[in-house]
Write an enzyme that holds these catalytic residues in place. Structure first.
Site, mmCIF file in Angstrom:
data_model
loop_
_atom_site.group_PDB
_atom_site.id
_atom_site.type_symbol
_atom_site.label_atom_id
_atom_site.label_comp_id
_atom_site.label_asym_id
_atom_site.label_seq_id
_atom_site.Cartn_x
_atom_site.Cartn_y
_atom_site.Cartn_z
ATOM 1 N N GLY A 48 64.987 50.447 -63.528
ATOM 2 C CA GLY A 48 64.495 49.458 -64.496
ATOM 3 C C GLY A 48 63.334 48.675 -63.917
ATOM 4 O O GLY A 48 62.518 49.217 -63.161
ATOM 5 N N SER A 87 68.283 58.092 -70.832
ATOM 6 C CA SER A 87 67.584 56.857 -71.188
ATOM 7 C C SER A 87 66.114 56.965 -70.839
ATOM 8 O O SER A 87 65.695 57.845 -70.083
ATOM 9 C CB SER A 87 68.196 55.669 -70.449
ATOM 10 O OG SER A 87 67.766 55.658 -69.102
ATOM 11 N N GLN A 103 76.992 45.231 -62.306
ATOM 12 C CA GLN A 103 77.096 45.645 -60.900
ATOM 13 C C GLN A 103 78.535 45.709 -60.387
ATOM 14 O O GLN A 103 78.885 46.630 -59.644
ATOM 15 C CB GLN A 103 76.274 44.711 -60.002
ATOM 16 C CG GLN A 103 74.772 44.917 -60.151
ATOM 17 C CD GLN A 103 73.959 44.110 -59.158
ATOM 18 O OE1 GLN A 103 74.490 43.619 -58.159
ATOM 19 N NE2 GLN A 103 72.665 43.981 -59.405
ATOM 20 N N HIS A 108 69.241 40.189 -55.899
ATOM 21 C CA HIS A 108 69.760 38.882 -56.330
ATOM 22 C C HIS A 108 71.207 38.828 -55.851
ATOM 23 O O HIS A 108 71.953 39.785 -56.026
ATOM 24 C CB HIS A 108 69.668 38.762 -57.861
ATOM 25 C CG HIS A 108 70.239 37.484 -58.419
ATOM 26 N ND1 HIS A 108 70.134 36.266 -57.765
ATOM 27 C CD2 HIS A 108 70.910 37.235 -59.557
ATOM 28 C CE1 HIS A 108 70.728 35.335 -58.498
ATOM 29 N NE2 HIS A 108 71.204 35.894 -59.587
ATOM 30 N N ASP A 156 68.329 30.251 -57.534
ATOM 31 C CA ASP A 156 67.791 31.129 -58.574
ATOM 32 C C ASP A 156 68.422 30.795 -59.925
ATOM 33 O O ASP A 156 67.726 30.640 -60.935
ATOM 34 C CB ASP A 156 68.055 32.583 -58.186
ATOM 35 C CG ASP A 156 67.299 33.558 -59.060
ATOM 36 O OD1 ASP A 156 66.078 33.680 -58.858
ATOM 37 O OD2 ASP A 156 67.907 34.183 -59.943
ATOM 38 N N GLU A 171 49.644 26.285 -75.849
ATOM 39 C CA GLU A 171 48.901 25.566 -74.811
ATOM 40 C C GLU A 171 49.678 25.424 -73.503
ATOM 41 O O GLU A 171 49.103 25.078 -72.473
ATOM 42 C CB GLU A 171 48.516 24.161 -75.312
ATOM 43 C CG GLU A 171 47.318 24.161 -76.206
ATOM 44 C CD GLU A 171 46.760 22.752 -76.391
ATOM 45 O OE1 GLU A 171 46.664 22.001 -75.402
ATOM 46 O OE2 GLU A 171 46.451 22.406 -77.540
HETATM 47 P P1 NDP Z 1 66.815 46.238 -65.608
HETATM 48 O O1 NDP Z 1 67.647 45.749 -66.722
HETATM 49 O O2 NDP Z 1 65.341 46.253 -65.774
HETATM 50 O O3 NDP Z 1 67.227 47.715 -65.166
HETATM 51 C C1 NDP Z 1 68.521 48.077 -65.073
HETATM 52 C C2 NDP Z 1 68.697 49.539 -64.660
HETATM 53 O O4 NDP Z 1 70.105 49.732 -64.535
HETATM 54 C C3 NDP Z 1 68.189 50.546 -65.649
HETATM 55 O O5 NDP Z 1 67.688 51.660 -64.962
HETATM 56 C C4 NDP Z 1 69.446 50.907 -66.426
HETATM 57 O O6 NDP Z 1 69.460 52.235 -66.896
HETATM 58 C C5 NDP Z 1 70.513 50.800 -65.377
HETATM 59 N N1 NDP Z 1 71.826 50.489 -65.976
HETATM 60 C C6 NDP Z 1 72.097 49.516 -66.873
HETATM 61 N N2 NDP Z 1 73.418 49.490 -67.159
HETATM 62 C C7 NDP Z 1 73.971 50.478 -66.416
HETATM 63 C C8 NDP Z 1 75.299 50.940 -66.266
HETATM 64 N N3 NDP Z 1 76.311 50.392 -66.937
HETATM 65 N N4 NDP Z 1 75.502 51.984 -65.411
HETATM 66 C C9 NDP Z 1 74.485 52.557 -64.731
HETATM 67 N N5 NDP Z 1 73.211 52.137 -64.834
HETATM 68 C C10 NDP Z 1 72.970 51.111 -65.648
HETATM 69 O O7 NDP Z 1 67.229 45.351 -64.324
HETATM 70 P P2 NDP Z 1 66.293 44.445 -63.421
HETATM 71 O O8 NDP Z 1 65.379 45.293 -62.637
HETATM 72 O O9 NDP Z 1 65.756 43.302 -64.224
HETATM 73 O O10 NDP Z 1 67.378 43.783 -62.434
HETATM 74 C C11 NDP Z 1 67.900 44.493 -61.333
HETATM 75 C C12 NDP Z 1 68.272 43.495 -60.254
HETATM 76 O O11 NDP Z 1 67.096 42.858 -59.770
HETATM 77 C C13 NDP Z 1 69.181 42.369 -60.724
HETATM 78 O O12 NDP Z 1 70.053 42.045 -59.666
HETATM 79 C C14 NDP Z 1 68.220 41.209 -60.965
HETATM 80 O O13 NDP Z 1 68.828 39.930 -60.829
HETATM 81 C C15 NDP Z 1 67.242 41.441 -59.828
HETATM 82 N N6 NDP Z 1 65.936 40.838 -60.028
HETATM 83 C C16 NDP Z 1 65.248 41.058 -61.181
HETATM 84 C C17 NDP Z 1 63.999 40.519 -61.373
HETATM 85 C C18 NDP Z 1 63.218 40.808 -62.599
HETATM 86 O O14 NDP Z 1 62.158 40.204 -62.730
HETATM 87 N N7 NDP Z 1 63.611 41.690 -63.507
HETATM 88 C C19 NDP Z 1 63.385 39.645 -60.351
HETATM 89 C C20 NDP Z 1 64.145 39.568 -59.118
HETATM 90 C C21 NDP Z 1 65.385 40.119 -59.003
HETATM 91 P P3 NDP Z 1 69.469 52.612 -68.470
HETATM 92 O O15 NDP Z 1 68.039 52.719 -68.833
HETATM 93 O O16 NDP Z 1 70.207 53.877 -68.517
HETATM 94 O O17 NDP Z 1 70.164 51.476 -69.181
HETATM 95 MG MG MG Z 2 64.745 34.197 -60.376
#
Ligand code: NDP
Ligand code: MG
Length: 334
Positions: A27, A52, A87, A109, A192, A232
């Protein structure tokens, strides 16, 4: 006490030589960190469920995504970049049974480690490397030769070798170009959550919405209210970002600055600060974490309903219409 900050020369990529890194989830963070690591010469594999858009994205980036179980089995360093609320379950069912002695378990995180949803077996260290920015910036800054600053924290009892791996990891994703601040998993998690609830997401959204409603209820045009209270805001925040509060005050008119001093403290009052303290206590005690975990067990019913209601607020419908008319804004629709 000043924070310890690491830069490029403090980190040595050789600590990741002969190490296989599994990125779980492709993601926002996953796609960025995986590509940066690979471009820095690391050996990266992807654990991503099929079916996906993120799976297809990984394939289009020339990765060969595999199941979470398989990726954990093959890797030495495992970074869980799944949504925080899934998670715990994925860890218990798919990760834990496939961990081996000496593995390093990473996150961006600390929520699940801090609140006991991810409990590593003995022989497995935990490590946090958290970019302080969204994934697309982690990637684009790296491609430009820069990097998003990161935090680093070691889990309880983690070794010096794990710290070196963490610094190398941070360097490989571009973090040491911006600076990597040493923290603890507790501090990262609690600050955070506090920041996003009180200021960045919760505080600012409600402030903007309440001000918009006040103008509209008083009979002003919603378009005017949108520009004043929402559009703004970006211009002001850019000034904060460049030179702090003083630079914003230097840049705006004296009238705006005077209004800032006399009205600001009437909006954010001693009572507001009391509530902030209460919010912090609920984060520290684990109450917020427990509520969020339970909400997800219940299928996130109230979360989804609130999201839907907020999407239909007048500030959103007016904004959608106005942004379409400003062709230079890269309008995003959810
Ligand atoms: P996303 O929501 O962007 O991505 C999640 C990923 O996990 C996708 O590839 C998704 O795949 C997969 N996924 C979701 N549900 C499941 C499941 N039940 N089983 C297996 N795979 C699954 O997450 P983020 O990148 O935003 O966040 C990831 C971590 O990074 C978190 O701990 C977040 O707190 C941390 N973080 C995020 C930031 C951000 O800006 N986004 C900044 C700093 C830290 P699918 O497409 O199949 O759903
Ligand atoms: Mg943050």
């Amino acid at each position: 006490m000043a924070a310890t900050i690491y830069y490029d020369s403090d980190a040595d990529l050789s600590h990741l030589k002969d190490v296989t890194i599994a990125i779980l989830g492709y993601g926002s963070q996953g796609h960025a960190q995986a590509q940066n690591l690979r471009d820095s010469g690391c050996n990266v594999i992807i654990g991503q469920r099929p079916g996906s858009a993120n799976y297809d994205l990984a394939v289009s980036h020339k990765f060969e995504p595999m199941s979470v179980e398989e990726a954990v089995k093959q890797a030495d360093v495992i970074n869980i970049l799944l949504p925080d609320e899934v998670q715990g379950d994925v860890y218990r069912n798919q990760i834990l049974p496939n961990l081996s002695d000496g593995n390093v378990l990473m996150c961006s995180h600390g929520f699940n480690i801090h609140f006991g949803q991810v409990e590593p077996p003995s022989g497995v260290d935990t490590l946090l490397v958290a970019p302080k920015g969204p994934g697309h910036l982690v990637r684009s800054e790296y491609e430009k030769g820069g990097g998003v600053p990161c935090l680093i924290a070691l889990g309880d009892g983690a070794s010096e070798k794990t710290r070196q791996i963490g610094l190398a990891y941070a360097k490989a994703i571009g973090g040491t170009r911006g600076g990597v601040i040493e923290t603890t998993i507790a501090e990262e998690t609690e600050t955070d959550l506090f920041g996003e609830q009180v200021v960045l997401c919760g505080g600012v959204s409600e402030l903007v919405k309440a001000a918009f409603e006040t103008l509209v209820e008083a009979g002003y045009q919603p378009e005017m209210a949108y520009f004043e209270c929402m559009h703004e805001l970006k211009l002001i925040v850019d000034l904060f970002y460049e030179g702090g509060l003083s630079y914003m005050r230097y840049s705006v008119s004296n009238t705006a600055e005077y209004g800032d001093y006399v009205t600001g403290p009437r909006i954010i009052t001693a009572e507001t600060k009391q509530v902030m303290k209460q919010v912090l206590e609920e984060i520290q005690s684990g109450k917020f974490a427990r509520d969020w975990i339970l909400e997800n067990r219940a299928g996130a019913a109230s979360f989804k309903a609130t999201r839907r209601r907020n999407r239909d607020h007048e500030i959103e419908t007016v904004g959608r219409r106005l942004r379409k008319l400003m062709s230079w804004i890269d309008d995003k629709e959810v």
